[in-house]
Scaffold this motif. Structure first.
Motif, PDB file in Angstrom:
ATOM      1  N   UNK A   1       0.737  -1.145  -0.108  1.00 44.14           N
ATOM      2  CA  UNK A   1       0.009   0.173  -0.164  1.00 44.14           C
ATOM      3  C   UNK A   1       0.733   1.483  -0.137  1.00 44.14           C
ATOM      4  N   UNK A   2       2.158   1.173   0.640  1.00 44.01           N
ATOM      5  CA  UNK A   2       2.845   2.461   0.857  1.00 44.01           C
ATOM      6  C   UNK A   2       3.670   2.635  -0.388  1.00 44.01           C
ATOM      7  N   UNK A   3       4.382   1.534  -1.114  1.00 42.06           N
ATOM      8  CA  UNK A   3       5.034   1.705  -2.339  1.00 42.06           C
ATOM      9  C   UNK A   3       4.298   1.650  -3.554  1.00 42.06           C
ATOM     10  N   UNK A   4       3.034   1.488  -3.390  1.00 40.15           N
ATOM     11  CA  UNK A   4       2.204   1.308  -4.603  1.00 40.15           C
ATOM     12  C   UNK A   4       2.566   0.568  -5.500  1.00 40.15           C
ATOM     13  N   UNK A   5       3.172  -0.475  -5.294  1.00 39.61           N
ATOM     14  CA  UNK A   5       3.425  -1.647  -6.028  1.00 39.61           C
ATOM     15  C   UNK A   5       3.480  -3.017  -5.553  1.00 39.61           C
ATOM     16  N   UNK A   6       3.248  -3.976  -6.437  1.00 42.46           N
ATOM     17  CA  UNK A   6       2.767  -5.244  -6.087  1.00 42.46           C
ATOM     18  C   UNK A   6       4.225  -5.775  -5.500  1.00 42.46           C
ATOM     19  N   UNK A   7       4.327  -6.009  -3.930  1.00 41.52           N
ATOM     20  CA  UNK A   7       5.522  -6.485  -3.591  1.00 41.52           C
ATOM     21  C   UNK A   7       5.227  -7.981  -2.748  1.00 41.52           C
ATOM     22  N   UNK A   8       6.180  -8.953  -2.871  1.00 42.15           N
ATOM     23  CA  UNK A   8       5.881 -10.105  -2.135  1.00 42.15           C
ATOM     24  C   UNK A   8       7.147 -10.390  -1.329  1.00 42.15           C
ATOM     25  N   UNK A   9       6.969 -11.166  -0.154  1.00 42.44           N
ATOM     26  CA  UNK A   9       8.205 -11.418   0.340  1.00 42.44           C
ATOM     27  C   UNK A   9       8.944 -12.435  -0.233  1.00 42.44           C
ATOM     28  N   UNK A  10      10.184 -12.384   0.084  1.00 46.05           N
ATOM     29  CA  UNK A  10      11.271 -13.609  -0.613  1.00 46.05           C
ATOM     30  C   UNK A  10      10.550 -14.724  -0.369  1.00 46.05           C
ATOM     31  N   UNK A  11      10.807 -15.934  -1.143  1.00 44.01           N
ATOM     32  CA  UNK A  11      10.667 -17.510  -0.645  1.00 44.01           C
ATOM     33  C   UNK A  11      11.333 -17.918   0.502  1.00 44.01           C
ATOM     34  N   UNK A  12      10.556 -18.655   1.027  1.00 40.51           N
ATOM     35  CA  UNK A  12      10.923 -19.222   2.391  1.00 40.51           C
ATOM     36  C   UNK A  12      11.015 -18.122   3.657  1.00 40.51           C
ATOM     37  N   UNK A  13      10.140 -17.356   3.703  1.00 41.93           N
ATOM     38  CA  UNK A  13      10.070 -16.002   4.654  1.00 41.93           C
ATOM     39  C   UNK A  13       8.979 -16.705   5.617  1.00 41.93           C
ATOM     40  N   UNK A  14       9.373 -16.341   6.902  1.00 39.13           N
ATOM     41  CA  UNK A  14       8.481 -16.917   8.032  1.00 39.13           C
ATOM     42  C   UNK A  14       6.922 -16.447   7.819  1.00 39.13           C
ATOM     43  N   UNK A  15       5.949 -17.045   8.178  1.00 31.79           N
ATOM     44  CA  UNK A  15       4.687 -16.584   7.974  1.00 31.79           C
ATOM     45  C   UNK A  15       4.321 -15.743   9.375  1.00 31.79           C
ATOM     46  N   UNK A  16       5.027 -15.735  10.317  1.00 32.54           N
ATOM     47  CA  UNK A  16       4.430 -15.152  11.505  1.00 32.54           C
ATOM     48  C   UNK A  16       5.906 -14.084  12.180  1.00 32.54           C
ATOM     49  N   UNK A  17       5.281 -12.825  12.597  1.00 31.79           N
ATOM     50  CA  UNK A  17       6.101 -11.905  12.918  1.00 31.79           C
ATOM     51  C   UNK A  17       6.268 -12.013  14.364  1.00 31.79           C
ATOM     52  N   UNK A  18       7.289 -12.327  15.241  1.00 31.58           N
ATOM     53  CA  UNK A  18       7.235 -12.511  16.821  1.00 31.58           C
ATOM     54  C   UNK A  18       7.928 -11.233  17.187  1.00 31.58           C
TER      55      UNK A  18
END
Length: 611
Positions: free
Chosen positions: A365-382
Motif C-alpha cells: 500500500x505504501x510503495x504502490x507496487x505489488x511487493x511479495x516477501x522472498x521465498x521461505x520467509x516466515x509466516x509470523x512476525x514475533x
C-alpha cells in the motif's frame, strides 16, 4: 534509547502545552493530540499523567471532566483494538476520540458536566478531532520513528567493490593468457618434420660406414627419399613401398631405418595428442576463470540505494505497519539494475505474533507496487527482531506438469529434469537425456542436472552454468557417456523466454491453438571442451504453453517428420492444465509405438498465466 526517551518526554511536554489551546469554549486539540500520541506505544503513562496535570491547571472543572472522560474512552477503544488485532488503525482511534467528545458534549446534562455547547458545535468539534488526530498521528510517528533510526543495513564498501573488480580483472587476464596459449595442432609442421628427420639420421647414419656417401654428396637423393618416407607415414600412417625400393638401392639398413622412422613418428604423434589434451585442459581452465571473473563482477555490481529518495514511502510503511501492531526498526530500499525495487527491513512485534500478510499489505500500500516477501520467509512476525526482504511481484506465474515413462525392461529412467527459481522472478526448466537407458544413463543425466542447479544457485547465469557443467563433464573423461541438455529460462516479469539447447530434442510453444517448433542440431555435453550450444529467445504471453520432450518421445513416432507430427498432436489436445497436457501427449505418442516404450520418454509442459 536515551534519544528515544528524550523524544517521548518532548511529546509529553507538548501534550501539556496543548491543554491551553482552545477556541469557542472547546479544546479539541486535547483528545486529538492524546489519541495520536497514545497510538505510539512508548511513554503512554508519562503522556497520560502530563496531560491530566495540564488539564487540571489550565481548564475549569466541567471542561476537565469532559475531556478526561474523552481520553478514558479513547484509551479503552485503542486497547480493545490492540487486543483484537495486535494494533489499532488510526481512523479507529480518531473516530473514537471524536465521537466520545461529541456525545459527552451533547449529553452533558446527564453527566452533570454541561458546558453550554450547542449540538452543531459539538458535531463540528468531533469532526475536527477526527481530522486533527489523523494529521497529528503522522507527524508524531515521523518525529519518533524516522528521526531516530538504528544503524542502517550495511552496504558493500567501495574498497571491497574495488577488490572484487581487481580480482575479476586478474582472473580475466589469466584466462586471456591461457587463451593465447591454446593453439591446437592437427598436423606436423615442416620444422617438426625436419627434427624427426635429423633424429633418424642421427641415430641410424652416424655410425654407418657409408654415411659420407649418402649425405655429403650434393647429388645424393637420400634427402628427398627420407622426406618422402616421412610424408607417406604422416599421410597414410605407413611407409610407401615404392620409396622403400628406391632407398634400398642406396641404404643397406633400409629396414632398420623404416622401423626407426615409424617409431619416431609414433612418438611424435603421441606427444601431439598429449599436447592437444593439454590445450583442451587449458581451454577448460580459461572458461572456468572467465566464469569466476563474471561472478566477481556480478557481486561487485552495486545496487542503487534509494532510501533517502523514497523516505516518505518508507515513513508510510512504518505508519501502516504500526497500525497493524508491527514496529519497524529499520528499512532500506534498493533499486536493481533492471529497475525493480527490493526492500530490506527489520521488524518486530511487542506482544504476541502478527502474520506476514499484514506487513505485506502495509508495504504494497505504501510503495504502490505489488511487493511479495522472498521465498521461505516466515509466516509470523514475533517479538524478536525479524529481517524481511521484499521483491516486486512478477507479472506472470508458471504452472508445470510432467509425464514420463521408463523404457521397457529398464528399472530406472535415463531422463532427469528440474524446475527451479534461482532468483526472484526467474524460472528455469531443465531436461537432460542420458545416452542409452538404465542406471548409467540415469546417473549421467542426474549429474548434469545437479551441476546446472548448483551453478545457478551459486549465482551464475544459465549460459555460464552450462559451460561450467560441460567443462566438468569433459574433465570427467568417461567415454561413450554423454547427455543432452535442454534449458528454458523464463522471465516472469516480462514473459521473455531464452532457450539453450545442447544436443536436445525440439521444443514446442502453443499459442491460441497454433504450435511453433524450435529445433536443435547441436552435440551433447561432454563430447568436446568447446560447447556446441544453440541459443534463441521468444516472448511468451498469457495462456501460452511450453512443451519440452526428450529424444525418446520423437524418435519412435516412426514418421518422416516427427516434429510436424508432434505439432499436430499438441494442437489437437484441448486443455488449459499443464499436467493433463503432458499426460495426453505421452498417451498419443504411445499410440504410434503400439503402447511400447523403446526408449525413456519424458514430457514437460509449462503453462504461463498472468496474475
Amino acid at each position: 534509547m536515551k534519544k528515544l526517551r528524550t523524544k517521548q518526554a518532548v511529546i509529553c511536554f507538548i501534550g501539556v502545552a496543548v491543554c491551553k489551546l482552545g477556541f469557542a469554549g472547546c479544546y479539541p486539540f486535547i483528545p486529538a493530540y492524546f489519541a495520536a500520541a497514545y497510538l505510539e506505544r512508548g511513554g503512554r503513562l508519562l503522556l497520560g499523567i502530563g496531560m491530566f496535570l495540564g488539564m487540571a491547571f489550565m481548564l475549569p472543572l466541567t471542561l476537565m471532566t469532559k475531556y478526561v472522560m474523552t481520553l478514558l474512552v479513547t484509551i479503552v477503544i485503542i486497547k480493545l483494538a490492540e487486543w483484537v488485532n495486535k494494533g489499532c488503525y488510526t481512523w479507529i482511534a480518531a473516530f473514537g476520540a471524536g465521537c466520545s467528545a461529541t456525545l459527552l458534549s451533547v449529553f452533558g446534562e446527564m453527566l452533570n458536566v454541561r458546558d453550554g455547547m450547542r449540538t452543531e458545535m459539538a458535531v463540528l468539534e468531533g469532526v475536527f478531532i477526527f481530522a486533527a488526530t489523523m494529521v497529528l498521528s503522522r507527524i508524531i510517528h515521523s518525529f519518533l520513528e524516522f528521526t531516530f533510526m538504528n544503524q542502517p543495513i550495511p552496504e558493500i564498501k567501495s574498497n571491497e567493490e574495488e577488490k572484487l573488480l581487481t580480482y575479476a580483472k586478474s582472473f580475466q587476464s589469466l584466462s586471456d593468457i591461457f587463451g593465447r596459449m591454446n593453439v591446437e595442432h592437427t598436423s606436423f609442421s615442416a620444422e617438426e618434420m625436419g627434427r624427426m628427420q635429423n633424429e633418424i639420421t642421427g641415430k641410424m647414419c652416424v655410425s654407418c660406414d657409408q654415411c659420407a656417401l649418402c649425405w655429403e654428396k650434393d647429388d645424393s637423393p637420400m634427402y628427398g627419399y627420407l622426406s618422402s618416407l616421412l610424408q607417406s607415414i604422416r599421410e597414410a600412417g605407413k611407409t610407401n613401398r615404392d620409396i622403400e625400393k628406391k632407398m634400398e638401392e642406396y641404404c643397406p639398413y633400409m629396414q632398420e631405418m623404416t622401423a626407426e622412422a615409424l617409431r619416431i613418428f609414433e612418438k611424435a604423434s603421441l606427444n601431439m595428442a598429449w599436447y592437444n589434451r593439454l590445450v583442451e585442459n587449458r581451454e577448460v581452465i580459461a572458461e572456468q576463470l572467465d566464469a569466476m571473473a563474471y561472478i566477481m563482477e556480478d557481486c561487485a555490481k552495486k545496487q542503487k540505494n534509494i532510501t533517502e529518495e523514497c523516505r516518505s514511502n518508507l515513513q508510510d510503511i512504518a505508519y501502516r505497519a504500526r497500525e497493524r501492531g508491527i514496529k519497524v526498526i529499520d528499512e532500506q530500499l534498493w533499486e536493481k539494475e533492471n529497475g525493480r525495487w527490493q526492500l530490506v527491513m527489520k521488524v518486530m512485534v511487542k506482544d504476541g505474533c502478527v502474520t506476514t500478510r499484514e506487513l505485506t499489505k502495509a508495504v504494497a500500500g505504501a510503495l504502490n507496487r505489488r511487493m511479495i516477501p522472498e521465498k521461505d520467509t516466515k509466516t509470523l512476525i514475533g517479538k524478536g527482531v525479524n529481517l524481511y526482504t521484499y521483491e516486486e511481484e512478477p507479472r506472470f506465474q508458471a504452472i508445470y506438469g510432467v509425464a514420463r515413462m521408463v523404457k521397457d525392461g529398464a528399472a530406472v529412467s535415463g531422463d532427469n529434469f528440474s524446475f527451479l527459481e534461482p532468483e526472484s522472478g526467474k524460472m528455469v526448466m531443465c531436461l537432460s537425456d542420458g545416452m542409452g537407458s538404465g542406471s548409467l544413463a540415469c546417473k549421467e543425466s542426474e549429474m548434469v542436472i545437479e551441476l546446472v542447479e548448483k551453478f545457478l544457485e551459486a549465482g551464475f547465469d544459465v549460459e555460464t552454468a552450462a559451460r561450467m557443467m560441460n567443462s566438468a563433464m569433459v574433465m570427467k573423461g568417461q567415454e561413450d557417456l554423454f547427455s543432452t541438455v535442454d534449458i528454458s529460462e523464463l522471465d516472469l516479469y516480462d514473459g521473455t523466454c531464452r532457450f539453450y539447447k545442447i544436443g536436445a530434442a525440439a521444443t514446442f510453444i502453443r499459442r491460441n491453438g497454433i504450435v511453433e517448433c524450435l529445433i536443435s542440431t547441436s552435440l551433447p555435453v561432454g563430447v568436446s571442451y568447446k560447447l556446441d550450444m544453440e541459443k534463441s529467445e521468444k516472448d511468451l504471453y498469457n495462456g501460452d504453453f511450453l512443451v519440452m520432450v526428450s529424444d525418446g518421445v520423437l524418435e519412435y513416432l516412426h514418421v518422416p517428420n516427427p516434429e510436424e507430427t508432434m505439432q499436430e498432436i499438441i494442437e489437437s489436445i484441448e486443455t488449459n492444465n499443464a499436467t493433463i497436457l503432458a499426460k495426453r501427449i505421452l498417451e498419443r505418442v504411445l499410440l504410434f509405438t503400439g503402447g511400447k516404450a523403446a526408449d525413456d520418454m519424458t514430457v514437460l509442459a509449462t503453462a504461463i498465466w498472468e496474475k
